[in-house]
Design a protein around this motif. Sequence first.
Motif, PDB file in Angstrom:
ATOM      1  N   VAL A 192      19.625  11.349   7.762  1.00 23.35           N
ATOM      2  CA  VAL A 192      19.655  11.969   6.435  1.00 23.35           C
ATOM      3  C   VAL A 192      21.077  11.973   5.882  1.00 23.35           C
ATOM      4  O   VAL A 192      21.307  11.648   4.716  1.00 23.35           O
ATOM      5  N   TRP A 193      22.047  12.329   6.712  1.00 25.88           N
ATOM      6  CA  TRP A 193      23.443  12.392   6.272  1.00 25.88           C
ATOM      7  C   TRP A 193      24.263  11.209   6.751  1.00 25.88           C
ATOM      8  O   TRP A 193      25.206  10.795   6.071  1.00 25.88           O
ATOM      9  N   GLN A 212      17.219  22.826   1.735  1.00 28.43           N
ATOM     10  CA  GLN A 212      17.651  23.048   0.361  1.00 28.43           C
ATOM     11  C   GLN A 212      18.968  22.290   0.170  1.00 28.43           C
ATOM     12  O   GLN A 212      19.672  22.005   1.132  1.00 28.43           O
ATOM     13  N   LEU A 213      19.308  21.984  -1.048  1.00 30.55           N
ATOM     14  CA  LEU A 213      20.393  21.035  -1.312  1.00 30.55           C
ATOM     15  C   LEU A 213      21.588  21.730  -1.941  1.00 30.55           C
ATOM     16  O   LEU A 213      21.443  22.436  -2.947  1.00 30.55           O
ATOM     17  N   ARG A 214      22.767  21.505  -1.364  1.00 31.99           N
ATOM     18  CA  ARG A 214      23.962  22.035  -2.009  1.00 31.99           C
ATOM     19  C   ARG A 214      24.107  21.391  -3.385  1.00 31.99           C
ATOM     20  O   ARG A 214      23.865  20.187  -3.556  1.00 31.99           O
ATOM     21  N   PRO A 233      19.416  13.665  -0.245  1.00 32.51           N
ATOM     22  CA  PRO A 233      19.825  12.739   0.819  1.00 32.51           C
ATOM     23  C   PRO A 233      18.645  12.261   1.643  1.00 32.51           C
ATOM     24  O   PRO A 233      18.760  11.289   2.383  1.00 32.51           O
ATOM     25  N   GLU A 234      17.522  12.947   1.533  1.00 34.32           N
ATOM     26  CA  GLU A 234      16.340  12.554   2.288  1.00 34.32           C
ATOM     27  C   GLU A 234      15.692  11.298   1.720  1.00 34.32           C
ATOM     28  O   GLU A 234      14.905  10.644   2.399  1.00 34.32           O
ATOM     29  N   GLY A 237      20.116   9.072  -7.899  1.00 30.80           N
ATOM     30  CA  GLY A 237      20.852  10.060  -7.124  1.00 30.80           C
ATOM     31  C   GLY A 237      22.245   9.635  -6.732  1.00 30.80           C
ATOM     32  O   GLY A 237      22.882  10.304  -5.907  1.00 30.80           O
ATOM     33  N   PHE A 238      22.735   8.527  -7.297  1.00 31.01           N
ATOM     34  CA  PHE A 238      24.072   8.044  -6.958  1.00 31.01           C
ATOM     35  C   PHE A 238      24.837   7.677  -8.226  1.00 31.01           C
ATOM     36  O   PHE A 238      24.258   7.184  -9.199  1.00 31.01           O
TER      37      PHE A 238
END
Length: 751
Positions: free
Chosen positions: A712-713, A335-337, A345-346, A360-361
């Motif tokens: 991912v990160w 789940q995403l903060r 991020p995936e 997403g950016f």
Amino acid sequence: MSTAVMFMFNLQRWTALLFVSGFSHFALSEASVIPAPKCSLHIYPNTACTRNPYKQTTGMTVDECCQNCSLDTQCQGFTHHAGDVCLYSLGAGIVDPAHREGITCGTVNPLHPPPGPPGPSPPSPGSGVDKDFDCGIRKLAQEYASIALASDGNAALADSMEIVTEALQLAADCNGTVDIASIPTKPHARASQRWNSDTSVDYYVDPSSGNDANSGLSPDAAWRSLPRVLEALAQTASATRPPTTVHLLPGTLRVPSTLTLTALHGGSSRGAPVVFRAAGPGETVVSGGYDLSNLTWTRVPNAAASLTNATMYKASLQGRVNFPFESLFLGARRQLRARFPNGSPEDYCARDLHGGNCDGFAQASDTEIHADSTPGTAVAHNAVVYDEVTGNMITTGVVPPLSQQHNITVPTPNDAWRKPRVGSFAYFSAYEGGQLERFDASITKPFWNTGVPMKMGFRAPGTKGGFSTRTWAHPEEAVLHTYQSAYWGSWVFQVADVLRENNTITFSKGGFQESRGGTMGGSGQRGEAQDYFVENVFEELDAMREWYYNPRTEDLFWIPPAGIDPTNPAHVADLCAPTVPTIVALRGSGVGSSAARNIVFDGITFAHTLPTFLADFEQTSGGDWAIHRTGGVTLENAENVTFTGCNFSAIEGNGVVLSGHNEGNVITRSHFSDIGSTPVVLIGAAAYMDGRNSTQPVRNEVSHNHIHNFGVWNRQAAGYFEGLSYQNNVSFNVIHDGPRAGANFNDGFGG
């Protein structure tokens, strides 16, 4: 290191990497992430579509594909849905400009029409390569993967081959679907089993109905926890311990704090180890997640005007959180903060598309900001290295004690090495202080004397790539993710404040996740200002899968995925929050009998760890990578430890890390996916340039593993990383879908 044979395919939308043996540093051009258990929908002519690679739904019709797409805006392949139309995506939310109108439900994908009559083979899209040749190479890669991953009793082979086939996009680009069952499989001789399968002692652990007050000697008298097993093992001498098997019955074993195995817990020899064995592949999960299945959820209003199709819930965690609440999983699904802009991020976006073209950016401003910290100070050289054949100086460097002058003679392999190395990357440099204080220098000193800005300009809200229009009550909680100015890796910063009067974000820490350093904003080193996103902001909680934990009120806010009702216990039975960055640690106090040794992990799934992107990183040598030394499983002073048939997923940092002295360890026939950073890390230590203290991983084996969807990160991640390490056998691994390198040998240490 043995001779390398490597297939590397860089096509328009994918990269597949198949490694036969040892290999060297190279870069990927692009990959598309397929995180578990997200769907990857592709509609092929004259076939029903499938949701690869996880086969949650098979044999769906086109209409059903569209319907499923509408339930999850993060689906890959058809990322956007409008009414009865699924818009085709190139991955990471980038809609193919040639087909923006999308695909009407019940029709055939226009990108892949039914094949026409035979004719000359056209080039594959965007590759300039003859299509017959291109597809032939892809099928060769597929066949090789089946050989590399095949082994006796590998029940996961079919699943792995579906993932590989999807990554190669054989069905999408090479005329139709592929019958995976028809792929020729020629099992390679697996690594010989180095232990006796017959055991004299058997213990049992039942995560569902066990009791630590039981004897643990039968399934009906099983223990409940792994710490109880370690307690029992420590009561007998490991030097005389007979072969022992710890049977882990089906279920999830939660580890609230790192489970540490030492010299007390291993077997008496490699042939008589302590074996921790799962009931069956995937049936036993060792999780670092805190169980959140029993929360009381209530619906709460959501003030975010943009949110029209989801519901926010709140649950109290009063008095229950004594760990950093930084991650949340629903089973294997991250789940995403709460973040700005919305995205995941995936979803990987190709390096060449960054700079305003990736969903997403947002983008940094056109004002270039330089590091304003002082440079580090070079450590003075006190050693001269000579060739033993010619007596010529090869290089100079630093050897402790620093107060003495050292003259060292070494053997050299050939004439090339007998030439002075000063001025090349083989020339040793070390710096300390100043801008390098962002790195952990307790083990190795930084090689790159570089800095990063501790602030970033942002574009005005409402403009292309602009900042959020919402006011943040607690900007100091926010975490900003961006890229090094040439996109060699990613930077992560803890935000200090948002200064809207001059469109600036300031940072309190970060920028140590790679070594090169650089600038922020402006044209960077690639002609475009960096992309970024910000997470952990309550005011940005406005999309499905997003969550926010309020540490002041101890309340958890969550907008669950479509179809999930938190008030239904069955829907949240697997909801958990990771509590530790390392689930299992094998830490000896020295070598030999003091090492954690003679231990086997067989068929276990390791999952759910905390992210480590703001933990300590260090430069390890002349390579431009920075590394964090722990993982979901960490080995230090470990010998003859084996992981076979294991699964590592939902890991927010590194997967398995062999740090310092490690010898004779084996990672084989295992599956790594959805890893936050690097799946397998071998990283040693040296006293400046002196590596004679046996603090390096040597003679370990990493073989027959399937490694994919990582970084991912951390965008400076490799499927396999090795630094300050030597004589390891890295062979028959299949690695694909990562952000930069398939494998990285960070230096030439040890030859």
